[in-house]
Enzyme design. Structure first.
Site, PDB file in Angstrom:
ATOM      1  N   SER A  72       0.732  -1.324   0.207  1.00  0.00           N
ATOM      2  CA  SER A  72      -0.110   0.070  -0.411  1.00  0.00           C
ATOM      3  C   SER A  72       1.046   1.174  -0.496  1.00  0.00           C
ATOM      4  O   SER A  72       1.793   1.770  -0.668  1.00  0.00           O
ATOM      5  CB  SER A  72      -1.594   0.237   1.238  1.00  0.00           C
ATOM      6  N   ASP A 109      -9.732  -3.167  -5.415  1.00  0.00           N
ATOM      7  CA  ASP A 109      -9.426  -2.340  -4.658  1.00  0.00           C
ATOM      8  C   ASP A 109      -9.497  -1.368  -6.045  1.00  0.00           C
ATOM      9  O   ASP A 109      -8.480  -1.461  -7.515  1.00  0.00           O
ATOM     10  CB  ASP A 109      -7.636  -3.075  -5.027  1.00  0.00           C
ATOM     11  N   HIS A 113      -8.148  -4.387  -0.652  1.00  0.00           N
ATOM     12  CA  HIS A 113      -7.555  -3.635  -0.548  1.00  0.00           C
ATOM     13  C   HIS A 113      -6.803  -4.448   0.340  1.00  0.00           C
ATOM     14  O   HIS A 113      -7.727  -4.343   1.732  1.00  0.00           O
ATOM     15  CB  HIS A 113      -7.253  -2.747  -0.564  1.00  0.00           C
TER      16      HIS A 113
END
Length: 315
Positions: free
Chosen positions: A160, A252, A282
């Site tokens: 991320s 995502d 995610h």
């Protein structure tokens, strides 16, 4: 973070929904409106609830990398009694405002156990107290320290927000010590008018509005969106990068960033591979012990890191 099921009601497996519901129980969607310190308190509590413990044989020690005006905290994972053949430099997620050494402790320990490599997790400075480029500066400091101090082949890894930092470091330090990089659902500053940004703008656990919130908190007052240390996809040169493997989640908004990043590296003559994990969302790393597809994805991530650390191309 959106909690609405919508078109994802049947698109995601029941086990994934159980994971999403568990995350939302600890860290509900409306939390994004709370003060940052309160968000961190609740996020840290969630991380403790999801923590799986460290595999046996993995030892960890905390340290501090000296930097101008401050130190960068790190946690070094090693297999007891075994010298690692490579070092993984790991940057955690959390939207640049959340997380630290404890939030991804078990993930890093399992990465160490699964590869046999040393893993160093980096506790970079967080926004809004420290806006860009503070986190990037700390990531680069950690990279330079690891490259100089370990003497081991170095693999960059991040998930991320941490994937953004790993990519930014790889680009800033191209043709230097990194032997590879593995990015896990990274946010790289891609085109938000198409692809997954549109298709999955309201995906569970990360929405387009969440991405905008984190970006705004991270930004300095006159932050340029074209700064490649802020948005790696805005760079004009993708040559000289280490072999790169990117894993994204199908549901995502950030998934297209992985595809675009792969294409840019390949077009510049480099080696890159992108895989979109089907029917995952995610943050799926936290589901690796409860959702079989997430476990399979984590196994692929470990295999990619292991291969790159050995100087091999896994695909």
């Amino acid at each position: 973070m959106t909690g609405r099921r919508g078109k994802y009601e049947t698109r995601l497996d029941p086990g994934v929904w159980a994971y999403i519901d568990a995350v939302n129980a600890w860290y509900p969607p409306e939390i994004i409106g709370l003060p940052i310190d309160k968000q961190r308190e609740i996020y840290d509590r969630m991380c403790r609830a999801f923590h799986q413990g460290r595999p046996s044989g993995v030892k960890a020690s905390d340290g501090l990398i000296a930097a101008s005006g401050h130190g960068v905290p790190i946690r070094h994972y090693q297999l007891a009694g075994k010298a690692g053949r490579a070092m993984v430099l790991y940057f955690h997620g959390g939207g640049f405002i959340l997380g630290g050494l404890d939030g991804h402790d078990d993930i890093c320990a399992e990465l160490c156990a699964g590869t046999g490599f040393d893993v160093v997790s980096v506790d970079y400075r967080l926004a809004p107290e420290h806006v860009h480029p503070a986190a990037f500066d700390d990531a680069l400091i950690a990279f330079e320290w690891a490259a100089a101090a370990s003497g081991l082949p170095l693999v960059l890894c991040g998930e991320s927000a941490g994937g953004n930092l790993a990519a930014a470091v790889a680009q800033a330090a191209r043709r230097r010590a990194a032997i590879g990089q593995v990015l896990i659902y990274p946010g790289l500053g891609g085109d938000e008018s198409k692809g997954s940004y549109v298709e999955h703008a309201e995906a569970p656990l990360l929405s387009l509005s969440d991405i905008a919130f984190y970006r705004d908190v991270r930004s300095a007052k006159r932050q340029s969106p074209d700064d490649p240390t802020f948005s790696p996809l805005r760079d004009s040169d993708f040559s000289g990068l280490p072999p790169t493997v990117i894993f994204t989640a199908e549901c995502d908004p950030l998934s297209s960033d992985g595809e675009t990043y792969r294409d840019r590296i390949v077009s510049a003559g480099g080696r890159a591979w992108w895989y979109e994990e089907p029917r995952l969302v995610h943050s799926f790393l936290r589901a690796r012990n409860t959702v079989p597809t997430a476990a399979e994805a984590f196994a692929r991530i470990i295999a990619a890191v292991a291969a790159l650390g050995r100087g091999e191309w896994p695909y």
